[in-house]
Design a protein around this motif. Structure first.
Motif, short mmCIF file in Angstrom:
data_model
loop_
_atom_site.label_atom_id
_atom_site.label_comp_id
_atom_site.label_asym_id
_atom_site.label_seq_id
_atom_site.Cartn_x
_atom_site.Cartn_y
_atom_site.Cartn_z
N SER A 1 0.74 -1.15 0.06
CA SER A 1 0.02 0.21 -0.10
C SER A 1 0.88 1.28 0.18
N PHE A 2 0.59 2.12 -0.70
CA PHE A 2 1.08 3.50 -0.71
C PHE A 2 0.15 4.63 -0.49
N VAL A 3 0.62 5.73 0.15
CA VAL A 3 0.34 7.04 0.16
C VAL A 3 0.94 8.28 -0.13
N VAL A 4 0.72 9.09 -0.86
CA VAL A 4 1.55 10.45 -1.06
C VAL A 4 0.56 11.84 -0.62
N ALA A 5 1.14 12.60 0.17
CA ALA A 5 0.53 13.58 0.55
C ALA A 5 1.50 14.72 0.48
N THR A 6 0.73 16.00 0.12
CA THR A 6 1.64 17.14 -0.13
C THR A 6 1.11 18.26 0.63
N THR A 7 2.02 19.37 1.18
CA THR A 7 1.60 20.49 1.71
C THR A 7 1.07 21.44 0.92
N SER A 8 0.70 22.49 1.49
CA SER A 8 -0.12 23.59 0.54
C SER A 8 1.10 24.39 -0.25
N ALA A 9 2.28 24.65 0.73
CA ALA A 9 3.23 25.12 -0.18
C ALA A 9 4.01 24.54 -1.11
N ALA A 10 3.96 23.02 -1.27
CA ALA A 10 4.61 22.30 -2.32
C ALA A 10 3.70 22.18 -3.32
N ARG A 11 2.24 22.20 -2.99
CA ARG A 11 1.21 22.30 -4.25
C ARG A 11 1.28 23.58 -5.00
N ASP A 12 1.84 24.86 -4.30
CA ASP A 12 2.09 26.17 -5.19
C ASP A 12 3.42 26.07 -6.04
N LEU A 13 4.16 25.06 -5.60
CA LEU A 13 5.43 24.67 -6.71
C LEU A 13 4.87 23.85 -7.70
N GLY A 14 3.68 23.27 -7.73
CA GLY A 14 3.35 22.28 -8.68
C GLY A 14 3.40 20.79 -8.40
N LEU A 15 3.81 20.57 -7.13
CA LEU A 15 3.84 19.31 -6.71
C LEU A 15 2.54 18.83 -6.27
N ALA A 16 1.75 18.00 -7.34
CA ALA A 16 0.30 17.55 -6.92
C ALA A 16 0.45 16.03 -6.69
N ALA A 17 0.00 15.46 -5.58
CA ALA A 17 -0.12 14.04 -5.18
C ALA A 17 -0.36 13.32 -6.18
N GLY A 18 -1.55 13.58 -6.73
CA GLY A 18 -2.27 12.62 -7.94
C GLY A 18 -1.31 12.35 -9.29
N LYS A 19 -0.40 13.51 -9.27
CA LYS A 19 0.37 13.44 -10.52
C LYS A 19 1.70 12.84 -10.35
N LEU A 20 2.14 12.66 -8.91
CA LEU A 20 3.36 12.10 -8.58
C LEU A 20 3.34 10.37 -8.74
N VAL A 21 1.79 9.89 -8.62
CA VAL A 21 1.86 8.45 -8.44
C VAL A 21 2.27 7.84 -9.64
N PRO A 22 1.83 8.22 -10.88
CA PRO A 22 2.45 7.27 -12.17
C PRO A 22 4.03 7.28 -12.37
N ALA A 23 4.89 8.04 -11.65
CA ALA A 23 6.24 7.93 -11.73
C ALA A 23 6.75 6.71 -10.99
N PHE A 24 5.91 6.35 -9.70
CA PHE A 24 6.56 5.25 -9.10
C PHE A 24 5.84 3.90 -8.87
N ALA A 25 4.58 4.06 -9.50
CA ALA A 25 3.50 2.90 -9.24
C ALA A 25 3.91 1.84 -10.05
N PRO A 26 4.44 1.84 -11.29
CA PRO A 26 4.92 0.81 -11.81
C PRO A 26 6.00 -0.12 -11.24
#
Length: 896
Positions: free
Chosen positions: A824-849
């Motif tokens: 199981s895995f979970v990715v969470a981001t802070t508000s400041a990270a999201r302001d830099l373009g880091l969205a949790a949902g978009k990070l998943v495809p990079a490592f899920a395979p």
């Protein structure tokens, strides 16, 4: 001419010609090759196959039929129907081609004033098989048809078989020319819309071997007795005699469309798309009501699945016509009124039909709600990924798993600005159909060599003596081993034996076969099983315990008396519980199947929800009151009409002889058609203890009970259990429930406290995990493996707590928890990270395979799972690399 008059004239015509009329059989017959009765000859197959002697050499029937291979085409054309009525006449070694042609021609062309159909002889064409010169000559001789209106067709069109080894033969079809407005000239070989087939005459004269269903099989020889099997399409004749273009406009079908017009406010014939929906409703309403009337309940397999599809297509079509209110019962009322004169069981059983339809419509409406939510989630993900097409596999999953109509998926996709991969969907549907077809072909079997049983049946039916005695003197008529008749059998052999008379009950009506022995002066046989062949021959499977047996010997067949006592209790107990069930729940709670053996009974019945504890107790109490009243048990022999007048309950899918046996317990309180063995008074059943009630499919419940000594044993075990628990708790028996309840409450409180401690521990651990953050271009990244076995819910909780510890800083948390062969895995981001373009949902495809999985979510939180725990370290590295890449890409974009 109205449809009921067409049916009446057909019946009278053939009764006047010496045919015995047989009422329509149920749509459900015990045939491994068929889901439903799909042709008028199906109930007569045992006679054509020689498995049973026909009750008359000439017979006729109006058989209700359902064919479902083309469900998806219904409505799109006016040719496809699932329900139809097949009028037929049958000859078993009596008349053949000439009389079959004469009888058909006479009815079709005789003036209406004289009792015929009055069709114009000059507009009739026929087809015959390629080399059937005899049939072609007879059409000229009997009917005076000119050669140019007699066309020859090949094996695909004009040669009939059951699709498996057995009887076969050429056929001849009667067509009626509807005129140039309906198509091209040139006869049925040119245009079968203009030239409408109304009657098929099968000349059953040969025997076929193994091979394809339609062709590529050998003809093994001629039948010893040539037979006739014909089928006239009632609805098609109604089209001609009512001068309408298609079956949907005939009197018994148009009434359903009229009701749909009233409910929707739209008119049939005004819009081609709406017309498809009207036709779907009209066809499926008839099929659905007739199937429910014969005992089918909606489900996810076999017959139930077909019925569910039919009913849901009705509801969906009505919705597309703008009808938002419940519709199934409304349409069923119309079908009942239209078809009731021919099938009175639709009237007498309408309360149950109505209940089943209402429950299924309620279920489907919930499915539509759930499916809509699933679709919206899938569509949202498609848009989030920047795509415009919903994948075919997701549309197929909605259809196959959730029962969500594909046309609704198309409609909702269009509303959302998306398309659907229809090719992908249809490919998966085709694969599913191919699997189903292969499965059906695997189960489909030819009618094996029944010669050995036919030989024995020719010696006479087995006389069953078990209603009045437990031991019978008999003659051993035949011994069968490996499907072949043998002269003798010796110690250790397992063979089948047929006697001229027997007291041993053959398995049927839900009752197991009797246990017992067959003895001679020098041998003893243990009876392992007893089965009926062709409903007339009792076949005993036996093990030769000692000695040797031979055909023609005098034997004594004996029933194990203890077994019979228990068997009678079990079967009579089933009747009592069924009557109690109907008394408590109402007359619509009809038995749809049963099984009973000594000391045990199981009863399936039509009902839409679980029974309350009070209802179960009441059923048990009513049953035992009937036992205590010592109700008389009586048997009445009558015909089917007499049984119906008595109010006797017949079971769905059962086939009955001309003379039926009605078993009464307490007179009208319990009155059922039954061939089983029973007690003489209800008190002999002994106590009845209900031990369970469960679901065995949509709209079907199962009640189980012990009877007689088995009920005593069960209650003794329950008493011992309570006493043991009382001893452990050191309280009297009566105080056990209260003490157990108190212990359960204490355990619940303890578990809550333990959960608080565990949650506090998780929060405490979050601090140490946050301290392990790495700096990636100014972003705090916590990407770690958690201990083995951490639950998915805990991973999410920990990720949230770690993110909180990162405060206002830009931060990304990625936690992975292996558990056996999953992760199981979970990715969470802070508000400041999201302001830099880091969205949790978009990070998943990079490592899920890396972990063999997938997931998704929102910019602040995403989660998922995989099947490769060994890839966790690679996934952690991939997450770090993706955060670095995303930040670099963002900075490059901002500097341009």
């Amino acid at each position: 001419m109205q449809t009921h008059e067409i049916i009446k004239r057909f019946r009278e015509h053939f009764e006047n010609a010496g045919h015995k009329y047989v009422p329509s059989a149920s749509l459900l017959l015990d045939d491994p090759n068929l889901l439903f009765v799909n042709a008028g000859m199906v109930p007569f197959k045992p006679y054509f196959l020689g498995e049973a002697p026909p009750p008359a050499p000439r017979m006729t029937s109006i058989q209700k039929c359902v064919r479902t291979p083309d469900i998806d085409e219904v409505g799109k054309t006016t040719r496809h129907n699932t329900f139809f009525q097949m009028a037929g006449n049958f000859s078993f070694g009596d008349y053949f081609k000439e009389d079959a042609i004469r009888l058909a021609w006479d009815l079709v062309t005789r003036p209406q004033a004289d009792g015929g159909y009055g069709l114009d002889p000059e507009r009739i064409w026929v087809t015959v098989y390629l080399d059937d010169d005899e049939a072609a000559g007879l059409w000229q001789k009997v009917a005076g048809l000119p050669p140019e209106r007699i066309q020859r067709r090949d094996i695909e069109d004009n040669y009939w078989s059951m699709g498996v080894p057995g009887p076969c033969g050429p056929c001849s079809e009667i067509y009626y020319d509807r005129g140039p407005a309906f198509g091209e000239e040139g006869g049925p070989v040119v245009d079968e819309d203009r030239y409408l087939e109304i009657w098929n005459l099968v000349f059953m004269q040969n025997v076929r071997g193994e091979g394809g269903a339609k062709r590529d099989y050998p003809i093994l020889g001629e039948l010893p007795d040539k037979n006739i099997d014909t089928g006239m399409g009632v609805e098609r004749v109604a089209m001609l005699l009512q001068d309408v273009d298609n079956v949907y406009e005939t009197d018994l079908v148009r009434t359903v469309i009229t009701k749909a017009e009233q409910l929707s406010g739209r008119q049939y014939g005004a819009d081609a798309t709406d017309d498809v929906r009207f036709r779907v409703i009209a066809d499926h309403a008839r099929s659905g009501v007739l199937l429910v009337g014969d005992g089918v309940t909606p489900g996810n397999e076999a017959r139930g699945y077909v019925l569910r599809r039919l009913l849901r297509r009705i509801v969906r079509s009505a919705r597309l016509l703008g009808v938002t209110e419940p519709v199934l019962v409304r349409f069923a009322e119309v079908v009942r009124d239209a078809m009731g004169p021919s099938y009175p069981e639709l009237v007498s059983g309408f309360a149950r039909i109505q209940q089943v339809l209402k429950a299924e419509e309620d279920t489907f409406l919930r499915t539509l709600d759930a499916g809509s939510r699933i679709f919206e989630t899938a569509a949202g993900q498609v848009k989030a990924d920047g795509r415009a097409t919903l994948p075919g596999d997701q549309a197929f999953q909605l259809h196959d798993t959730y029962g969500f109509p594909f046309d609704l998926t198309l409609e909702m996709a269009a509303e959302a600005g998306l398309t659907v991969d229809e090719d992908g969907f249809r490919k998966l549907m085709a694969e599913q159909r191919a699997r189903a077809k292969a499965d059906a072909a695997g189960k489909k079997t030819g009618h094996g060599d029944q010669t050995v049983y036919r030989e024995l049946l020719e010696l006479g039916a087995t006389e069953f003596t078990g209603y009045t005695e437990l031991a019978s003197e008999a003659t051993l008529r035949g011994i069968v081993s490996g499907g072949k008749r043998v002269k003798s059998a010796r110690e250790g052999d397992i063979v089948e034996v047929v006697l001229d008379r027997t007291p041993l009950y053959a398995e049927s009506g839900g009752q197991e076969s009797d246990a017992g022995t067959i003895v001679t002066a020098d041998a003893e046989l243990e009876v392992v099983d007893v089965q009926k062949v062709a409903r007339k021959l009792w076949v005993h499977q036996v093990r030769v315990v000692s000695g040797e047996i031979a055909e023609g010997e005098h034997v004594e067949a004996r029933v194990d008396p203890e077994w019979r006592v228990g068997a009678r209790q079990g079967h009579s107990g089933t009747h009592v519980v069924h009557a109690a069930l109907r008394q408590v729940l109402g007359p619509s709670a009809l038995q749809s199947g049963s099984y009973n053996k000594p000391g045990y009974l199981r009863l399936d019945f039509a009902w839409t929800g679980g029974l309350s504890e009070q209802a179960r107790s009441e059923i048990e109490e009513v049953s035992n009151l009937a036992v205590r009243k010592d109700l008389p048990v009586q048997v009445v022999y009558t015909d089917m009409g007499g049984a119906q007048e008595m109010g006797a309950v017949a079971l769905f899918g059962e086939t009955y002889d001309e003379t039926v046996r009605v078993v009464e317990i307490g007179g009208p309180w319990s009155r059922e058609l039954c061939g089983g063995t029973h007690v003489e008074h209800s008190s002999q059943i002994g106590p009845i203890t209900v031990i369970g009630e469960s679901s065995v499919g949509s709209g079907v419940r199962r009640l189980e009970a012990y009877v007689g000594i088995e009920a005593f044993k069960y209650l003794a075990q329950e008493r011992a259990l309570v006493q043991n628990v009382a001893a452990m708790l050191k309280v009297p028996d009566a105080e056990v429930p209260a003490r157990v309840e108190a212990l359960v409450e204490r355990l619940r409180v303890a578990e809550k406290e333990l959960e608080k401690v565990r949650a506090a521990q998780l929060v405490a651990n979050a601090g140490s995990l946050a301290e392990q953050a790495l700096d990636v271009r100014g972003v705090s990244l916590v990407a770690l493996r958690l201990p083995e076995g951490t639950s998915g819910a805990d991973v999410r909780t920990i990720a949230g707590e770690v993110r909180n510890r990162l405060g206002d800083k830009p931060g990304v948390v990625g936690l992975f928890a292996p558990d056996g062969d999953k992760v199981s895995f979970v990715v969470a981001t802070t508000s400041a990270a999201r302001d830099l373009g880091l969205a949790a949902g978009k990070l998943v495809p990079a490592f899920a395979p890396a972990v063999g999985g997938r997931g998704g979510g929102k910019p602040d939180l995403a989660q998922g799972g995989g099947t490769n725990p060994a890839g966790v370290d690679e996934a952690v590295a991939a997450l770090r690399a993706e955060v670095d890449r995303a930040l670099e890409a963002g900075r490059s974009a901002s500097s341009r």
